[in-house]
Write a protein that holds these residues in place. Structure first.
Motif, PDB file in Angstrom:
ATOM      1  N   HIS A  44      -0.659 -13.713 -36.717  1.00 31.92           N
ATOM      2  CA  HIS A  44      -1.110 -12.379 -36.333  1.00 31.92           C
ATOM      3  C   HIS A  44      -1.770 -11.710 -37.531  1.00 31.92           C
ATOM      4  CE1 HIS A  44      -0.218  -7.977 -35.257  1.00 31.92           C
ATOM      5  NE2 HIS A  44      -1.242  -8.383 -34.527  1.00 31.92           N
ATOM      6  N   PHE A  45      -3.018 -11.284 -37.357  1.00 30.96           N
ATOM      7  CA  PHE A  45      -3.765 -10.648 -38.439  1.00 30.96           C
ATOM      8  C   PHE A  45      -3.681  -9.134 -38.358  1.00 30.96           C
ATOM      9  CE2 PHE A  45      -7.794  -8.798 -39.968  1.00 30.96           C
ATOM     10  CZ  PHE A  45      -7.694  -9.158 -41.310  1.00 30.96           C
ATOM     11  N   ALA A  46      -4.107  -8.552 -37.230  1.00 29.62           N
ATOM     12  CA  ALA A  46      -4.099  -7.095 -37.061  1.00 29.62           C
ATOM     13  C   ALA A  46      -4.460  -6.762 -35.618  1.00 29.62           C
ATOM     14  CB  ALA A  46      -5.089  -6.432 -38.017  1.00 29.62           C
ATOM     15  N   ASP A  47      -4.208  -5.530 -35.241  1.00 29.19           N
ATOM     16  CA  ASP A  47      -4.617  -5.027 -33.933  1.00 29.19           C
ATOM     17  C   ASP A  47      -5.715  -3.980 -34.136  1.00 29.19           C
ATOM     18  OD1 ASP A  47      -2.727  -6.582 -32.651  1.00 29.19           O
ATOM     19  OD2 ASP A  47      -1.196  -5.011 -32.714  1.00 29.19           O
ATOM     20  N   PHE A  48      -6.790  -4.093 -33.363  1.00 34.28           N
ATOM     21  CA  PHE A  48      -7.901  -3.157 -33.430  1.00 34.28           C
ATOM     22  C   PHE A  48      -8.065  -2.460 -32.084  1.00 34.28           C
ATOM     23  CE2 PHE A  48      -9.025  -6.536 -36.499  1.00 34.28           C
ATOM     24  CZ  PHE A  48      -9.079  -5.773 -37.654  1.00 34.28           C
ATOM     25  N   GLY A  70      -6.753   0.518 -25.326  1.00 28.61           N
ATOM     26  CA  GLY A  70      -5.797  -0.542 -25.647  1.00 28.61           C
ATOM     27  C   GLY A  70      -6.076  -1.153 -26.995  1.00 28.61           C
ATOM     28  N   ASP A  71      -5.170  -1.978 -27.457  1.00 32.40           N
ATOM     29  CA  ASP A  71      -5.308  -2.660 -28.735  1.00 32.40           C
ATOM     30  C   ASP A  71      -5.637  -4.131 -28.520  1.00 32.40           C
ATOM     31  OD1 ASP A  71      -4.737  -0.408 -30.225  1.00 32.40           O
ATOM     32  OD2 ASP A  71      -2.586  -0.815 -30.301  1.00 32.40           O
ATOM     33  N   VAL A  72      -6.593  -4.621 -29.308  1.00 36.80           N
ATOM     34  CA  VAL A  72      -6.991  -6.026 -29.239  1.00 36.80           C
ATOM     35  C   VAL A  72      -6.303  -6.780 -30.372  1.00 36.80           C
ATOM     36  CG1 VAL A  72      -8.913  -7.638 -29.097  1.00 36.80           C
ATOM     37  CG2 VAL A  72      -9.257  -5.247 -28.458  1.00 36.80           C
ATOM     38  N   THR A  73      -5.440  -7.693 -30.027  1.00 36.51           N
ATOM     39  CA  THR A  73      -4.764  -8.503 -31.031  1.00 36.51           C
ATOM     40  C   THR A  73      -5.750  -9.490 -31.652  1.00 36.51           C
ATOM     41  OG1 THR A  73      -2.628  -8.375 -29.921  1.00 36.51           O
ATOM     42  CG2 THR A  73      -2.954 -10.219 -31.425  1.00 36.51           C
ATOM     43  N   HIS A  74      -5.835  -9.481 -32.977  1.00 33.38           N
ATOM     44  CA  HIS A  74      -6.683 -10.426 -33.694  1.00 33.38           C
ATOM     45  C   HIS A  74      -5.808 -11.411 -34.472  1.00 33.38           C
ATOM     46  CE1 HIS A  74     -10.000  -7.939 -32.531  1.00 33.38           C
ATOM     47  NE2 HIS A  74     -10.854  -8.673 -33.215  1.00 33.38           N
ATOM     48  N   VAL A  75      -6.259 -12.649 -34.465  1.00 36.80           N
ATOM     49  CA  VAL A  75      -5.496 -13.741 -35.060  1.00 36.80           C
ATOM     50  C   VAL A  75      -6.250 -14.302 -36.261  1.00 36.80           C
ATOM     51  CG1 VAL A  75      -4.631 -16.088 -34.645  1.00 36.80           C
ATOM     52  CG2 VAL A  75      -4.392 -14.340 -32.870  1.00 36.80           C
ATOM     53  N   LEU A  76      -5.507 -14.636 -37.310  1.00 33.05           N
ATOM     54  CA  LEU A  76      -6.063 -15.368 -38.439  1.00 33.05           C
ATOM     55  C   LEU A  76      -5.825 -16.850 -38.182  1.00 33.05           C
ATOM     56  CD1 LEU A  76      -7.227 -15.727 -41.318  1.00 33.05           C
ATOM     57  CD2 LEU A  76      -4.878 -15.427 -42.181  1.00 33.05           C
ATOM     58  N   TYR A  77      -6.915 -17.590 -38.058  1.00 32.63           N
ATOM     59  CA  TYR A  77      -6.856 -19.040 -37.878  1.00 32.63           C
ATOM     60  C   TYR A  77      -7.131 -19.691 -39.231  1.00 32.63           C
ATOM     61  CZ  TYR A  77      -7.262 -17.789 -32.949  1.00 32.63           C
ATOM     62  OH  TYR A  77      -7.063 -17.237 -31.704  1.00 32.63           O
ATOM     63  N   ALA A 120     -10.468 -12.178 -31.838  1.00 29.59           N
ATOM     64  CA  ALA A 120      -9.565 -11.699 -30.794  1.00 29.59           C
ATOM     65  C   ALA A 120      -8.806 -12.876 -30.173  1.00 29.59           C
ATOM     66  CB  ALA A 120     -10.344 -10.941 -29.724  1.00 29.59           C
ATOM     67  N   GLN A 121      -7.543 -12.662 -29.939  1.00 26.65           N
ATOM     68  CA  GLN A 121      -6.624 -13.715 -29.538  1.00 26.65           C
ATOM     69  C   GLN A 121      -7.051 -14.486 -28.287  1.00 26.65           C
ATOM     70  OE1 GLN A 121      -1.934 -13.738 -29.387  1.00 26.65           O
ATOM     71  NE2 GLN A 121      -2.697 -12.420 -27.756  1.00 26.65           N
ATOM     72  N   GLU A 122      -7.309 -13.784 -27.193  1.00 18.99           N
ATOM     73  CA  GLU A 122      -7.540 -14.470 -25.930  1.00 18.99           C
ATOM     74  C   GLU A 122      -8.783 -15.359 -25.955  1.00 18.99           C
ATOM     75  OE1 GLU A 122      -4.516 -11.630 -25.269  1.00 18.99           O
ATOM     76  OE2 GLU A 122      -6.501 -11.332 -26.142  1.00 18.99           O
ATOM     77  N   ARG A 151     -13.340  -0.443 -32.350  1.00 22.19           N
ATOM     78  CA  ARG A 151     -13.591   0.661 -33.285  1.00 22.19           C
ATOM     79  C   ARG A 151     -13.535   0.168 -34.731  1.00 22.19           C
ATOM     80  NH1 ARG A 151     -13.065   5.617 -31.763  1.00 22.19           N
ATOM     81  NH2 ARG A 151     -11.273   5.319 -30.373  1.00 22.19           N
ATOM     82  N   PRO A 152     -14.519   0.547 -35.554  1.00 23.42           N
ATOM     83  CA  PRO A 152     -14.484   0.157 -36.974  1.00 23.42           C
ATOM     84  C   PRO A 152     -13.248   0.716 -37.661  1.00 23.42           C
ATOM     85  CG  PRO A 152     -16.654   0.975 -36.360  1.00 23.42           C
ATOM     86  CD  PRO A 152     -15.742   1.281 -35.206  1.00 23.42           C
ATOM     87  N   THR A 153     -12.761  -0.015 -38.654  1.00 27.56           N
ATOM     88  CA  THR A 153     -11.579   0.431 -39.386  1.00 27.56           C
ATOM     89  C   THR A 153     -11.927   1.488 -40.429  1.00 27.56           C
ATOM     90  OG1 THR A 153     -11.873  -1.434 -40.906  1.00 27.56           O
ATOM     91  CG2 THR A 153     -10.374  -1.743 -39.047  1.00 27.56           C
ATOM     92  N   LYS A 154     -13.212   1.691 -40.666  1.00 32.60           N
ATOM     93  CA  LYS A 154     -13.631   2.731 -41.613  1.00 32.60           C
ATOM     94  C   LYS A 154     -14.750   3.537 -40.967  1.00 32.60           C
ATOM     95  CE  LYS A 154     -16.446  -0.843 -43.824  1.00 32.60           C
ATOM     96  NZ  LYS A 154     -16.653  -1.614 -45.059  1.00 32.60           N
TER      97      LYS A 154
END
Length: 252
Positions: free
Chosen positions: A199-203, A116-123, A179-181, A98-101
């Protein structure tokens, strides 16, 4: 996850939707067709072209919850999956975030309920540290590759996980969000050791559905199904097999 989330920028042609809706049969009490066709785009480690993978298994779990509605799963390379939606050959589509805006100009909709929430990672490159809070405070200073449509600030489009991670390792970009996985899988395969994770954010994980009457009926059906499974605790259990909360580890 390379290219697969680009499918959420696809254009769905709904002109033929009423005819397809009528042909499918709608004897379910909520007006939902007896058979829902879902197109799933290939995802590293989660959705395989042979119809295997934990995300496919999750949809099969949803399918098993209602004997009156069958969910037919079709897995394609991303561009074929996109084309299937454009041609009106699918009722649902995954993956989607889902878009954040609020976005009003897309010719498709997202399901009201997230499953569910998708964990996003900042690399980032360990030789060019970029803390998450620093990025959030002033994102325009940095070149970040990600999927533009749901990011909360302007980014450069990533065309593949592999390409973005290699560009990051070479110091050509400041960061990569994914996304993390999926990204972790490719990171381990590449064997890059100068990458750092945070950890960046969950979407929110959601379905893509059509706009209009057809989409509204499907959305109501999904809302009732997801709500029931969330309340009895089985939704979280099954979704955990697809996406998990942030796992704190670093490449060595």
């Amino acid at each position: 996850m390379a290219k697969h989330l680009l499918l959420l920028l696809l254009y769905i042609t709904l002109l033929s939707a009423p005819a397809a809706w009528a042909q499918s049969g709608t004897n379910h009490k909520n007006g939902v067709p007896q058979t829902l066709v879902i197109h799933m785009g290939e995802l590293p480690g989660l959705i395989q072209l042979d119809g295997s993978g934990p995300f496919v298994d999750f949809v099969r779990f949803l399918d098993a919850q209602d004997p009156n509605v069958q969910i037919d799963i079709e897995v394609f390379p991303i561009h074929r999956a996109i084309n299937g939606i454009v041609q009106g050959n699918a009722d649902l589509m995954l993956p989607a975030v889902r878009p954040t805006k609020t976005v009003t100009d897309l010719p498709f909709a997202f399901s009201s309920e997230s499953f569910g929430d998708v964990t996003h990672v900042l690399y980032t490159n360990k030789h060019k540290p970029l803390p998450v809070d620093v990025l959030w405070a002033n994102p325009e200073r940095y070149t970040i590759e990600a999927v533009p449509y749901y990011m909360p600030f302007k980014v450069t489009r990533s065309h593949s996980i592999t390409q973005s991670l290699r560009r990051l390792a070479a110091g050509r970009i400041d960061g990569f969000v994914w996304a993390q996985e999926e990204a972790d899988l490719i990171l381990k395969q590449l064997g890059l050791t100068n990458i750092r994770r945070a950890h960046f954010a969950d979407f929110q994980d959601v379905f893509v559905i059509p706009k209009g009457e057809k989409g509204e009926a499907i959305d109501a059906y999904l809302t009732a199904l997801i709500t029931r499974l969330r309340e009895n605790g089985t939704l979280a259990r099954e979704y955990y097999k697809v996406h998990r909360p942030y796992v704190d580890w670093q490449p060595e």
